[in-house]
Scaffold this active site. Structure first.
Site, PDB file in Angstrom:
ATOM      1  N   LYS A 219       8.345   5.785   4.947  1.00  6.67           N
ATOM      2  CA  LYS A 219       9.688   5.290   4.682  1.00  6.67           C
ATOM      3  C   LYS A 219      10.736   6.414   4.749  1.00  6.67           C
ATOM      4  CE  LYS A 219       8.227   1.129   4.277  1.00  6.67           C
ATOM      5  NZ  LYS A 219       6.829   1.285   4.630  1.00  6.67           N
TER       6      LYS A 219
HETATM    7  C1  LIG Z   1       9.872  -4.289   4.697  1.00  8.07           C
HETATM    8  C2  LIG Z   1       8.728  -3.828   3.840  1.00  8.07           C
HETATM    9  N1  LIG Z   1       8.539  -4.389   2.640  1.00  8.07           N
HETATM   10  C3  LIG Z   1       7.531  -4.001   1.839  1.00  8.07           C
HETATM   11  C4  LIG Z   1       6.668  -3.004   2.213  1.00  8.07           C
HETATM   12  C5  LIG Z   1       5.554  -2.606   1.298  1.00  8.07           C
HETATM   13  O1  LIG Z   1       5.728  -1.287   0.870  1.00  8.07           O
HETATM   14  P1  LIG Z   1       4.547  -0.488   0.151  1.00  8.07           P
HETATM   15  O2  LIG Z   1       3.722   0.134   1.225  1.00  8.07           O
HETATM   16  O3  LIG Z   1       5.264   0.541  -0.668  1.00  8.07           O
HETATM   17  O4  LIG Z   1       3.791  -1.440  -0.679  1.00  8.07           O
HETATM   18  C6  LIG Z   1       6.829  -2.374   3.441  1.00  8.07           C
HETATM   19  C7  LIG Z   1       5.912  -1.307   3.874  1.00  8.07           C
HETATM   20  O5  LIG Z   1       5.666  -1.079   5.038  1.00  8.07           O
HETATM   21  C8  LIG Z   1       7.899  -2.784   4.285  1.00  8.07           C
HETATM   22  O6  LIG Z   1       8.116  -2.231   5.474  1.00  8.07           O
END
Ligand SMILES: Cc1ncc(COP(=O)(O)O)c(C=O)c1O
Length: 439
Positions: A219
């Site tokens: 991210k």
């Molecule tokens: C748009 C979106 N929402 C939620 C997530 C979930 O994030 P995490 O990996 O921190 O659980 C991601 C991860 O790729 C994402 O791109």
């Protein structure tokens, strides 16, 4: 034998001076951590000598609560709250857990529907994992939820709209908020991919009722794993606290009775550890300068790309609010994009496709068979069993044709904020070279 005077009666204590707090984590763990940072061999040896020679090591307390030292997680929450501009912020161990927590805090459950669009699967999976039904709608040229598609997805069961600020750039938040406010439906922003971005001067995650952030390694702002929830609503924050840590229910009195209705319920454990908190804190402090560098590099690459008939760029709802983490170009059609992509890669341009109908990818709904085929983890068949069958969404692989069409003709270039001017120029030249041959 004479009995010794008990401490309870004023005698001396049998056990004294155990230290401030006995640590379970010492030099070995620190050395493992240092290994991750990859110091140069000379410095690595020096640092190891210092650590080995330390005779007064206290060691960390990696649990945020009951921490004898100021908690890094709490400091990261404060920094995040300040960056986003909300009253409250709660750290979690991922954005997936932040989303579940936010949905549960909002009271979403069996029989409810939540509107989602093109996104990483987690946004939709967590709806179903919260026993609610995901309603999938189209995106527009911004690659974010199309406001007009939301209106078509709203039913009497809709409990939330979850716009995702995809690929670093804001969704059309003014139109989305207008629709949501008109219909009285809460908006939960999924800011996983656009931490630090803005929409018309407002930080993403502060516009809807809640914002959910990811700090996983891919991210904008990262701590390996990690997430945050932001909100201005004290009740939602309290409920989120409760869901994210069933063992504690920090409200702030862990063992206190329910102070307000709907405050105590059975939750899970989504706490962030102090390790992630420490990295997140440093990253949040650097976020402004990192985003500035992303934007500059993106601008240089974009400005260096010539105009070609048939080449368009992703529509940005607010160019100034884009985090700049990637550049998305559209070619006139999917077949051409599939020819151009390997040619760009052969030139060394860091380009990738966004969707290929032959390659499985958790970002496009047509591969979410867990949802399309209405799968369930248990024999209760939730979330589907909570809605009469003829009222469930009519899922199909082609239900959002506009999304598939846009995604299949898109080419994406991830931006590295460390790119030099020469790197940016070389990438733009590579794109021009290939597009001159194909357009
Ligand atoms: C748009 C979106 N929402 C939620 C997530 C979930 O994030 P995490 O990996 O921190 O659980 C991601 C991860 O790729 C994402 O791109």
């Amino acid at each position: 034998m004479a009995t010794e005077r008990l401490a309870i009666n004023g005698g001396s204590k049998a056990v004294d001076n155990l230290g401030v707090f006995p640590t379970k984590i010492g030099k070995e763990e620190l050395l493992e951590l240092l290994d991750l940072w990859q110091f140069s061999p000379g410095n690595d040896t020096k640092i190891k000598e210092i650590i080995e020679g330390e005779t007064n090591l206290r060691g960390p307390h990696l649990f945020r609560y009951y921490n004898p030292r100021p908690s890094k997680v709490a400091a990261a929450e404060k920094a995040m709250k300040e960056m986003v501009g909300t009253e409250y912020c709660l750290a979690t161990n991922s954005c997936t857990s932040a989303l579940v927590t936010a949905y549960r805090a909002a009271g979403i459950g069996a029989g409810d529907e939540v509107i989602v669009a093109y996104t990483f699967f987690a946004t939709a999976a967590t709806v179903a994992a919260s026993n609610a039904v995901p309603v999938i709608v189209d995106v527009d040229e911004s690659l974010c939820m199309a406001p007009e598609a939301i209106e078509k997805g709203i039913t009497k069961r809709t409990k939330a709209i979850v716009p995702v600020h995809m690929r670093g750039a804001p969704a059309q938040m003014d139109a989305i908020m207008d629709i949501a406010n008109k219909k009285g439906i809460p908006v939960i922003e999924d800011v996983a991919q656009a931490g630090g971005g803005l929409f018309h001067g407002k930080t993403l995650g502060s516009i809807g009722m809640m914002g959910c952030f990811s700090f996983d390694y891919y991210k904008v702002i990262v701590s390996g794993e990690g997430g945050f929830i932001t909100t201005d609503d004290e009740r939602l924050y309290t409920r989120a606290l409760n869901w994210h840590d069933c063992a504690a229910c920090w409200r702030p009195d862990r063992f206190g009775p329910e102070a307000e209705g709907e405050e105590l319920f059975c939750g899970e454990n989504y706490r962030m550890s102090e390790l992630e908190g420490a990295v997140a804190l440093a990253q949040i402090r650097k976020a402004g300068s990192m985003i500035c560098a992303y934007r500059n590099a993106k601008k240089k690459i974009k400005n260096g790309i010539d105009r070609f008939d048939g080449l368009t760029f992703r529509r940005l709802t607010d160019e100034a609010g884009d985090t700049g983490i990637c550049l998305v170009m559209y070619l006139p059609e999917a077949e051409l994009a599939q020819k151009v992509l390997p040619a760009l890669q052969a030139e060394g341009v860091p380009a990738g496709g966004v969707y290929d109908s032959k390659v499985r990818d958790w970002h496009t709904y047509n591969y979410w068979e867990h949802i399309l085929e209405k799968k369930s983890v248990a024999s209760d068949n939730l979330p589907w069993s909570a809605v009469p069958e003829d009222e469930l969404p009519k899922y199909s692989k082609y239900m959002c044709p506009r999304s598939l069409e846009l995604l299949s003709k898109a080419i994406l270039m991830d931006i590295n904020y460390n790119y030099s001017d020469q790197d940016c120029a070389a990438i733009a030249d590579g794109v021009n070279k290939v597009l001159s041959a194909y357009l």
